[in-house]
Design a protein around this motif. Structure first.
Motif, PDB file in Angstrom:
ATOM      1  N   GLY A 189      -3.188   6.141  -8.698  1.00  0.00           N
ATOM      2  CA  GLY A 189      -3.013   5.389  -7.529  1.00  0.00           C
ATOM      3  C   GLY A 189      -4.020   4.501  -6.881  1.00  0.00           C
ATOM      4  O   GLY A 189      -5.320   4.911  -7.350  1.00  0.00           O
ATOM      5  N   VAL A 191       1.830  12.396 -13.022  1.00  0.00           N
ATOM      6  CA  VAL A 191       3.001  11.884 -12.436  1.00  0.00           C
ATOM      7  C   VAL A 191       4.442  13.000 -12.165  1.00  0.00           C
ATOM      8  O   VAL A 191       4.369  13.491 -13.083  1.00  0.00           O
ATOM      9  CB  VAL A 191       3.700  10.623 -12.738  1.00  0.00           C
ATOM     10  CG1 VAL A 191       4.767  10.083 -12.083  1.00  0.00           C
ATOM     11  CG2 VAL A 191       2.708   9.306 -12.874  1.00  0.00           C
ATOM     12  N   ARG A 223       6.828  12.490 -10.060  1.00  0.00           N
ATOM     13  CA  ARG A 223       8.003  11.887  -9.724  1.00  0.00           C
ATOM     14  C   ARG A 223       7.868  10.426  -8.908  1.00  0.00           C
ATOM     15  O   ARG A 223       6.766  10.374  -8.590  1.00  0.00           O
ATOM     16  CB  ARG A 223       9.331  12.559  -9.150  1.00  0.00           C
ATOM     17  CG  ARG A 223       8.968  12.738  -7.462  1.00  0.00           C
ATOM     18  CD  ARG A 223      10.200  13.621  -7.038  1.00  0.00           C
ATOM     19  NE  ARG A 223      10.304  13.761  -5.483  1.00  0.00           N
ATOM     20  CZ  ARG A 223       9.272  14.451  -4.854  1.00  0.00           C
ATOM     21  NH1 ARG A 223       8.300  15.349  -5.703  1.00  0.00           N
ATOM     22  NH2 ARG A 223       9.132  14.659  -3.686  1.00  0.00           N
ATOM     23  N   VAL A 224       8.733   9.432  -9.537  1.00  0.00           N
ATOM     24  CA  VAL A 224       8.696   8.199  -8.864  1.00  0.00           C
ATOM     25  C   VAL A 224      10.102   8.019  -7.891  1.00  0.00           C
ATOM     26  O   VAL A 224      11.206   8.190  -8.446  1.00  0.00           O
ATOM     27  CB  VAL A 224       8.521   7.015  -9.660  1.00  0.00           C
ATOM     28  CG1 VAL A 224       8.422   5.732  -9.113  1.00  0.00           C
ATOM     29  CG2 VAL A 224       7.337   7.359 -10.630  1.00  0.00           C
ATOM     30  N   THR A 226       7.400   4.688  -4.189  1.00  0.00           N
ATOM     31  CA  THR A 226       6.642   5.928  -3.696  1.00  0.00           C
ATOM     32  C   THR A 226       6.304   6.763  -4.956  1.00  0.00           C
ATOM     33  O   THR A 226       7.312   7.150  -5.645  1.00  0.00           O
ATOM     34  CB  THR A 226       6.921   6.932  -2.637  1.00  0.00           C
ATOM     35  OG1 THR A 226       7.053   6.341  -1.376  1.00  0.00           O
ATOM     36  CG2 THR A 226       6.058   8.086  -2.248  1.00  0.00           C
ATOM     37  N   VAL A 227       4.901   6.938  -5.563  1.00  0.00           N
ATOM     38  CA  VAL A 227       4.748   7.886  -6.570  1.00  0.00           C
ATOM     39  C   VAL A 227       4.059   9.168  -6.146  1.00  0.00           C
ATOM     40  O   VAL A 227       3.280   9.387  -5.211  1.00  0.00           O
ATOM     41  CB  VAL A 227       3.919   7.135  -7.455  1.00  0.00           C
ATOM     42  CG1 VAL A 227       3.284   8.246  -9.011  1.00  0.00           C
ATOM     43  CG2 VAL A 227       4.298   6.001  -7.880  1.00  0.00           C
ATOM     44  N   TYR A 228       4.665  10.489  -6.616  1.00  0.00           N
ATOM     45  CA  TYR A 228       4.138  11.546  -6.366  1.00  0.00           C
ATOM     46  C   TYR A 228       3.570  12.241  -7.365  1.00  0.00           C
ATOM     47  O   TYR A 228       3.941  12.495  -8.661  1.00  0.00           O
ATOM     48  CB  TYR A 228       5.364  12.528  -5.975  1.00  0.00           C
ATOM     49  CG  TYR A 228       5.991  12.228  -4.588  1.00  0.00           C
ATOM     50  CD1 TYR A 228       5.629  12.809  -3.478  1.00  0.00           C
ATOM     51  CD2 TYR A 228       7.148  11.361  -4.811  1.00  0.00           C
ATOM     52  CE1 TYR A 228       6.308  12.225  -2.292  1.00  0.00           C
ATOM     53  CE2 TYR A 228       7.853  10.786  -3.706  1.00  0.00           C
ATOM     54  CZ  TYR A 228       7.543  11.516  -2.360  1.00  0.00           C
ATOM     55  OH  TYR A 228       7.981  11.178  -1.181  1.00  0.00           O
ATOM     56  N   THR A 265       3.028   2.502  -2.648  1.00  0.00           N
ATOM     57  CA  THR A 265       2.425   1.313  -3.506  1.00  0.00           C
ATOM     58  C   THR A 265       3.192   0.102  -2.536  1.00  0.00           C
ATOM     59  O   THR A 265       3.998   0.241  -1.595  1.00  0.00           O
ATOM     60  CB  THR A 265       3.101   1.403  -4.828  1.00  0.00           C
ATOM     61  OG1 THR A 265       4.383   1.253  -4.870  1.00  0.00           O
ATOM     62  CG2 THR A 265       2.799   2.557  -5.554  1.00  0.00           C
TER      63      THR A 265
END
Length: 172
Positions: free
Chosen positions: A79, A104, A106-107, A111-113, A126
């Motif tokens: 990120g 990663v 999840r997406v 938003t990416v976790y 993002t």
């Protein structure tokens, strides 16, 4: 001209005379304390300063920072913005110059976790200006002169780095 000198005392006279004029106990206590309290405090401060300096040197020589944690060569996303050309150790800068490295989880929309190596989940927001680079597994023959790479590994005494991972950054 005549001078009167007394003969040196005999051994018996020396042994018979008192060793200390006054209180022998007080004289023994004074002799038993060769260092004053101030000297002991200053010596303690010097020991603490040396220990702190040694710890700082050890950390600088052998420690690692969280931003240089090796990234996984496949399937990993970082990120924030990518660091500049030639920056070592991961070079991913977000708010405050720190980065996040992990896998990663999840997406969800924009938003990416990301799950870090320590097991904590980081929420990465993002925008349209966020750049995303995807790397894939490669071989040494895939590396071309002029490509920007990030090398993670341990440097030896002669300066040679034993690579754990080499990641080629996307061309800009």
């Amino acid at each position: 001209m005549s001078s009167t000198t007394s003969p040196p005392p005999s051994a018996e006279e020396i042994v018979a005379s008192p060793a200390v004029e006054g209180d022998l106990n007080a004289e023994m206590r004074r002799a038993a304390k060769p260092f004053s309290r101030t000297t002991l405090v200053l010596a303690g401060l010097v020991v603490l300063a040396i220990a702190f300096g040694g710890g700082a040197w050890t950390h600088a020589a052998f420690g690692s920072s969280s931003s240089s944690t090796p990234a996984r060569p496949t399937g990993a996303a970082q990120g924030g913005q990518q660091g500049g050309t030639g920056q070592q150790g991961g070079g991913f800068r977000g708010a405050g110059g720190r980065g996040t490295t992990g896998t990663v989880d999840r997406v969800d929309g924009t938003t990416v976790y990301v799950k870090t190596a320590q097991g904590t989940d980081v929420k990465v927001s993002t925008s349209d200006s966020t750049t995303v680079g995807v790397t894939q597994q490669g071989k040494l023959a895939d590396l071309k002169p002029g490509a920007t790479v990030v090398v993670q590994g341990q440097a030896g005494e002669d300066g040679t780095v034993t690579a754990q991972a080499i990641t080629q950054q996307a061309a800009r």
